[in-house]
Design a protein around this motif. Structure first.
Motif, PDB file in Angstrom:
ATOM      1  N   ARG A  43       0.319  -6.716 -13.758  1.00 43.01           N
ATOM      2  CA  ARG A  43       0.527  -5.374 -13.188  1.00 43.01           C
ATOM      3  C   ARG A  43       0.229  -5.364 -11.694  1.00 43.01           C
ATOM      4  O   ARG A  43       0.955  -4.762 -10.906  1.00 43.01           O
ATOM      5  CB  ARG A  43      -0.367  -4.361 -13.897  1.00 43.01           C
ATOM      6  CG  ARG A  43       0.210  -3.851 -15.200  1.00 43.01           C
ATOM      7  CD  ARG A  43      -0.801  -3.049 -15.991  1.00 43.01           C
ATOM      8  NE  ARG A  43      -1.434  -1.992 -15.228  1.00 43.01           N
ATOM      9  CZ  ARG A  43      -2.576  -1.379 -15.591  1.00 43.01           C
ATOM     10  NH1 ARG A  43      -3.185  -1.721 -16.709  1.00 43.01           N
ATOM     11  NH2 ARG A  43      -3.098  -0.442 -14.839  1.00 43.01           N
ATOM     12  N   ARG A  44      -0.834  -6.056 -11.301  1.00 43.27           N
ATOM     13  CA  ARG A  44      -1.203  -6.092  -9.880  1.00 43.27           C
ATOM     14  C   ARG A  44      -0.116  -6.782  -9.050  1.00 43.27           C
ATOM     15  O   ARG A  44       0.257  -6.297  -7.981  1.00 43.27           O
ATOM     16  CB  ARG A  44      -2.543  -6.812  -9.703  1.00 43.27           C
ATOM     17  CG  ARG A  44      -3.007  -6.855  -8.231  1.00 43.27           C
ATOM     18  CD  ARG A  44      -4.410  -7.428  -8.112  1.00 43.27           C
ATOM     19  NE  ARG A  44      -4.517  -8.671  -8.818  1.00 43.27           N
ATOM     20  CZ  ARG A  44      -5.400  -8.924  -9.789  1.00 43.27           C
ATOM     21  NH1 ARG A  44      -6.280  -8.036 -10.167  1.00 43.27           N
ATOM     22  NH2 ARG A  44      -5.415 -10.094 -10.397  1.00 43.27           N
ATOM     23  N   ARG A  49       4.686  -1.941  -3.640  1.00 45.46           N
ATOM     24  CA  ARG A  49       4.138  -1.417  -2.372  1.00 45.46           C
ATOM     25  C   ARG A  49       4.824  -2.054  -1.174  1.00 45.46           C
ATOM     26  O   ARG A  49       5.045  -1.416  -0.149  1.00 45.46           O
ATOM     27  CB  ARG A  49       2.632  -1.661  -2.318  1.00 45.46           C
ATOM     28  CG  ARG A  49       1.875  -0.785  -3.295  1.00 45.46           C
ATOM     29  CD  ARG A  49       0.387  -0.937  -3.122  1.00 45.46           C
ATOM     30  NE  ARG A  49      -0.324  -0.157  -4.122  1.00 45.46           N
ATOM     31  CZ  ARG A  49      -1.633   0.062  -4.093  1.00 45.46           C
ATOM     32  NH1 ARG A  49      -2.371  -0.436  -3.113  1.00 45.46           N
ATOM     33  NH2 ARG A  49      -2.202   0.779  -5.047  1.00 45.46           N
ATOM     34  N   LYS A  50       5.149  -3.334  -1.292  1.00 42.28           N
ATOM     35  CA  LYS A  50       5.780  -4.033  -0.171  1.00 42.28           C
ATOM     36  C   LYS A  50       7.224  -3.559   0.040  1.00 42.28           C
ATOM     37  O   LYS A  50       7.633  -3.285   1.168  1.00 42.28           O
ATOM     38  CB  LYS A  50       5.764  -5.540  -0.470  1.00 42.28           C
ATOM     39  CG  LYS A  50       6.420  -6.401   0.571  1.00 42.28           C
ATOM     40  CD  LYS A  50       6.348  -7.865   0.158  1.00 42.28           C
ATOM     41  CE  LYS A  50       7.393  -8.667   0.899  1.00 42.28           C
ATOM     42  NZ  LYS A  50       7.573 -10.008   0.314  1.00 42.28           N
ATOM     43  N   PRO A  62      -7.599  -1.863  -5.495  1.00 39.43           N
ATOM     44  CA  PRO A  62      -7.932  -1.590  -4.088  1.00 39.43           C
ATOM     45  C   PRO A  62      -7.819  -2.844  -3.211  1.00 39.43           C
ATOM     46  O   PRO A  62      -7.633  -2.742  -2.000  1.00 39.43           O
ATOM     47  CB  PRO A  62      -9.386  -1.094  -4.155  1.00 39.43           C
ATOM     48  CG  PRO A  62      -9.901  -1.520  -5.486  1.00 39.43           C
ATOM     49  CD  PRO A  62      -8.717  -1.578  -6.406  1.00 39.43           C
ATOM     50  N   GLU A  63      -7.871  -4.021  -3.845  1.00 40.83           N
ATOM     51  CA  GLU A  63      -7.726  -5.258  -3.061  1.00 40.83           C
ATOM     52  C   GLU A  63      -6.362  -5.344  -2.378  1.00 40.83           C
ATOM     53  O   GLU A  63      -6.199  -6.026  -1.369  1.00 40.83           O
ATOM     54  CB  GLU A  63      -7.992  -6.499  -3.935  1.00 40.83           C
ATOM     55  CG  GLU A  63      -7.028  -6.712  -5.102  1.00 40.83           C
ATOM     56  CD  GLU A  63      -7.438  -5.967  -6.388  1.00 40.83           C
ATOM     57  OE1 GLU A  63      -8.011  -4.855  -6.297  1.00 40.83           O
ATOM     58  OE2 GLU A  63      -7.148  -6.501  -7.472  1.00 40.83           O
ATOM     59  N   GLY A  92      -3.232  -5.001   3.205  1.00 46.89           N
ATOM     60  CA  GLY A  92      -2.277  -4.238   4.018  1.00 46.89           C
ATOM     61  C   GLY A  92      -1.190  -3.561   3.201  1.00 46.89           C
ATOM     62  O   GLY A  92      -0.213  -3.060   3.766  1.00 46.89           O
ATOM     63  N   LEU A  93      -1.343  -3.544   1.864  1.00 50.35           N
ATOM     64  CA  LEU A  93      -0.316  -2.923   1.017  1.00 50.35           C
ATOM     65  C   LEU A  93      -0.776  -1.522   0.625  1.00 50.35           C
ATOM     66  O   LEU A  93      -1.487  -1.317  -0.352  1.00 50.35           O
ATOM     67  CB  LEU A  93      -0.060  -3.791  -0.226  1.00 50.35           C
ATOM     68  CG  LEU A  93       0.551  -5.166   0.087  1.00 50.35           C
ATOM     69  CD1 LEU A  93       0.468  -6.085  -1.122  1.00 50.35           C
ATOM     70  CD2 LEU A  93       2.007  -5.018   0.537  1.00 50.35           C
ATOM     71  N   GLU A  94      -0.337  -0.574   1.414  1.00 55.63           N
ATOM     72  CA  GLU A  94      -0.706   0.828   1.185  1.00 55.63           C
ATOM     73  C   GLU A  94       0.002   1.354  -0.060  1.00 55.63           C
ATOM     74  O   GLU A  94       1.075   0.858  -0.413  1.00 55.63           O
ATOM     75  CB  GLU A  94      -0.314   1.672   2.406  1.00 55.63           C
ATOM     76  CG  GLU A  94      -1.166   1.416   3.638  1.00 55.63           C
ATOM     77  CD  GLU A  94      -2.632   1.834   3.441  1.00 55.63           C
ATOM     78  OE1 GLU A  94      -2.868   2.861   2.777  1.00 55.63           O
ATOM     79  OE2 GLU A  94      -3.523   1.123   3.945  1.00 55.63           O
TER      80      GLU A  94
END
Ligand SMILES: [Zn+2]
Length: 253
Positions: free
Chosen positions: A110-111, A118-119, A165-166, A171-173
């Motif tokens: 999932r991560r 996000r990217k 949160p990692e 840099g992936l908001e």
């Protein structure tokens, strides 16, 4: 033959046209060739219309060819996938390092998918059948189930800053802009795309998986691809105003 219209009164067995007010899509599947068994025809139409589509594959399909060891199969299938994507106007093809055949559904998967969402910041996420079976007759593979389910989950994970949160540290908001997840190869389709404009390219796209196809079937590869892809599109025509179709189960978010 008339084009199907979304009148809002579509009968339950009739497929609605896919939403088309979007610009970016990310297709997430387990293996090279997963998108080419039908979905690529729709992707060809979308890239023709100027939309951006990127592919993310969880594996390189290294366990897919009985006669070829994984170390040799992985780079070969990666090359075939890139060539196949190029045929339907897709230049961005990324691979995760999950292991073919033994992909585990879980937070690691999932991560990884949430990171890609996000990217790429897609409006539409596409994946492959996550149900137990293909049409109730053939057992699905655990890889497809894991990646399909994880993709449906990751569309939400991507938008929540407190999950993974990692990723923010990388840099992936958060990206909360996924409006739909569309599942290809489903036996519960809700929406469809006219298969005709992309059909020829979908055949050529599947044909790019030449080493895989040669190991899979003794049939002439072109004949096999054309009859398979033409056949599934025709099968759906009665549910899409008589138009051969590529179908999806669309989950709105
Ligand atoms: Zn597959």
């Amino acid at each position: 033959m008339t084009e199907p219209q979304n009148t809002g009164t579509t009968a339950p067995d009739q497929l609605a046209p896919m939403p088309d007010d979007w610009q970016r899509a990310l297709a997430v599947v387990a293996h090279p060739d997963d998108l080419e068994y039908g979905c690529a025809g729709a992707i060809a139409s979308w890239t023709d219309a100027g939309r951006e589509v990127a592919y993310l594959l969880a594996t390189r399909g290294e366990a897919g060819i009985d006669t070829l060891a994984p170390a040799e199969a992985a780079p070969l299938r990666e090359r075939e996938q890139r060539a196949s994507a190029a045929v339907v106007g897709v230049d961005t093809v990324e691979f995760l390092d999950h292991k073919d055949g033994v992909i585990e559904y879980g937070t690691a998967l999932r991560r990884d998918i949430a990171a890609a969402i996000r990217k790429h910041r897609p409006d539409l996420v596409i994946t492959l059948n996550h149900q137990d079976t293909w049409g109730g007759v053939a057992w699905n593979t655990p890889d497809h189930v894991a990646v399909g389910r994880a993709t449906l989950d990751a569309a939400a994970d991507a938008g929540n800053r407190w999950i993974f949160p990692e990723l923010i540290e990388q840099g992936l908001e958060p990206w909360n802009g996924v409006r739909w997840v569309a599942v290809a190869g489903t036996d519960r389709p809700t929406h469809a795309v006219d298969a005709r404009p992309g059909l020829e390219r979908s055949v050529r796209s599947l044909l790019e998986h030449r080493a895989y196809l040669e190991a899979l079937t003794a049939e002439d590869p072109e004949k096999y691809c054309r009859s398979f892809l033409g056949g599934i599109a025709e099968q759906l025509a009665p549910r899409f105003g008589g138009v051969p179709a590529v179908a999806f189960q669309v989950f709105a978010r």
